[in-house]
Design a protein around this motif. Sequence first.
Motif, short mmCIF file in Angstrom:
data_model
loop_
_atom_site.label_atom_id
_atom_site.label_comp_id
_atom_site.label_asym_id
_atom_site.label_seq_id
_atom_site.Cartn_x
_atom_site.Cartn_y
_atom_site.Cartn_z
N THR A 395 76.24 37.94 -4.44
CA THR A 395 76.34 36.58 -4.30
C THR A 395 75.29 36.03 -5.52
O THR A 395 74.53 36.48 -6.23
N GLU A 396 75.61 34.70 -5.84
CA GLU A 396 74.64 34.01 -6.91
C GLU A 396 73.27 33.96 -6.40
O GLU A 396 72.46 34.26 -7.55
N ALA A 397 72.92 33.78 -5.21
CA ALA A 397 71.56 33.98 -4.84
C ALA A 397 70.92 35.20 -4.93
O ALA A 397 69.98 35.51 -5.58
N GLU A 398 71.89 36.33 -4.70
CA GLU A 398 71.25 37.91 -4.90
C GLU A 398 71.14 37.99 -6.31
O GLU A 398 70.32 38.64 -6.47
N GLN A 400 70.51 36.07 -8.63
CA GLN A 400 69.08 35.18 -9.24
C GLN A 400 67.85 36.08 -8.72
O GLN A 400 66.97 36.10 -9.39
N LYS A 401 67.95 36.61 -7.34
CA LYS A 401 67.03 37.39 -6.79
C LYS A 401 66.52 38.75 -7.58
O LYS A 401 65.53 39.15 -8.05
N ARG A 402 67.78 39.28 -8.12
CA ARG A 402 67.79 40.39 -9.08
C ARG A 402 67.06 40.36 -10.15
O ARG A 402 66.44 40.98 -10.92
N GLU A 404 64.97 37.92 -10.84
CA GLU A 404 63.45 37.71 -10.92
C GLU A 404 62.84 39.10 -10.68
O GLU A 404 61.93 39.43 -11.27
N GLN A 405 63.44 40.09 -9.78
CA GLN A 405 63.09 41.37 -9.93
C GLN A 405 62.85 42.13 -11.12
O GLN A 405 61.93 42.91 -11.38
N GLU A 408 59.90 40.63 -13.00
CA GLU A 408 58.56 41.22 -12.26
C GLU A 408 58.31 42.83 -12.60
O GLU A 408 57.15 43.08 -12.99
#
Length: 456
Positions: A395-398, A400-402, A404-405, A408
């Motif tokens: 998903t697009e949300a997932e 963006q989360k990746r 960010e990971q 980091e």
Amino acid sequence: MNFDSLLSKYEAKACIVSVEFFPDDTYGNIRVVAGNQAHCADMAALGHPFVPGSPYEACFPKNQNFEDYCFRCIRNKKPLHAYVDLYTMGLWLNMFLIPLESDTPNTGYCIYVYDVSPKADTASMTDLSGDIASNVLKACIRLRGSDDRKKTFREVTEDIREICDSEHCCILLVDDEKRSCTILGDALKKGTRLLPMTNYIEGFYDITLTWPSTLAGSTCIIIKDPHDMAKLAEQNPIWAKSLAGAMVETVVLFPLRFDNKLLGYMWAINFNAENTIKIKKTLELTTFFLASEIASYKLMNKLEIMSTIDSLTGIKNRNMMNNRIDQIVSGETPIPDAVLFIDLNGLKRVNDEQSHNAGDIMLRTAANLLQEILHDGEVFRAGGDEFMALVPKITEAELQKRIEQIHEAAKAHNIHFSIGSCHGGTDVRKSMHLADQRMYDDKNAYYEAHPEEKYR
């Protein structure tokens, strides 16, 4: 019998071998009791003049297979022929054994006629009985007639198991650099209690290390009865213990060599000992061709890896990236949900100020991070400091989360990525163009904030 008179008729190297027989159908001392002029000259050239009645190892390298041939020739009263690769000496041995009558109690005799050459002679290699030649030809046709090499090796392994009438046959590759083994073919007889090689593969490399000393220059190891197994237990207790634990009663093991390099081993377990000579002759020639095919197989695998894997980072390279895009465009491969272009910032500065080795370490670290976080996708090194990734079913949300990971994880290793992505595109080339443009926008913003990183 006047051995010297008999041998004088032979122009080739020839000698008389005696074998001491025991009541339990085993043998004792093996000696060379007489030799013709060619044999004596050969011994003198090697620096140890021939002495009649000497133990055979005073004339020839000690070899259990040679002992077994002499024993079988005399006991069965049948002539034998073998063509053997003396790989430790870089020579090929053509040998003939002819049984003789004996008037000495518990001792038998045979004529041993032999010749050596530095290169294999195809005429000698093909001097086989019809059934042996048929079995070897069958294996060769399989090896040369299929595009699926792995499947073919499995089929040949089953063919060899059937030829040997054995319970288990295996072709095992060894990698001395990685200290590991790979099963190329594994065949079990239906209904056997024996287990597949996968049950023993972990740590098995250590056992293979004991085999060269047990072979001691021989073309193979043949354990055909309890007497041979007892000898093996004295010579190689580690392997003998392993065999006993695997319910092995008989075994024939051949090293697979090509261009004087050990590639692996092939063996047959619990074979029909009555056919030992036939099995040995068949496998001797089969392994000659098999080793050649394995060498070719390994070379093709290496070339395939070189054409698809980036040698520095270990991830897929630009060539593989282009192939994948072509597959997506043609419809062979589904369109991924996400396309990412990722640039490693500051690589030039690291190369200039810390060395190219430091830059290489930085690239490998970056590749490992991307592989770990984008584990369900494909990561490619597009070239230089640039990577591309294709991620399915995200998903697009997932996504963006990746991303960010990734940032980091990069921060923890003192590196920085510029990342551009596109989600949900229906044309992979347009998605790539958009992700690439967004990556460059991110990169320009980074270098505006960090001019010391020397943007290129």
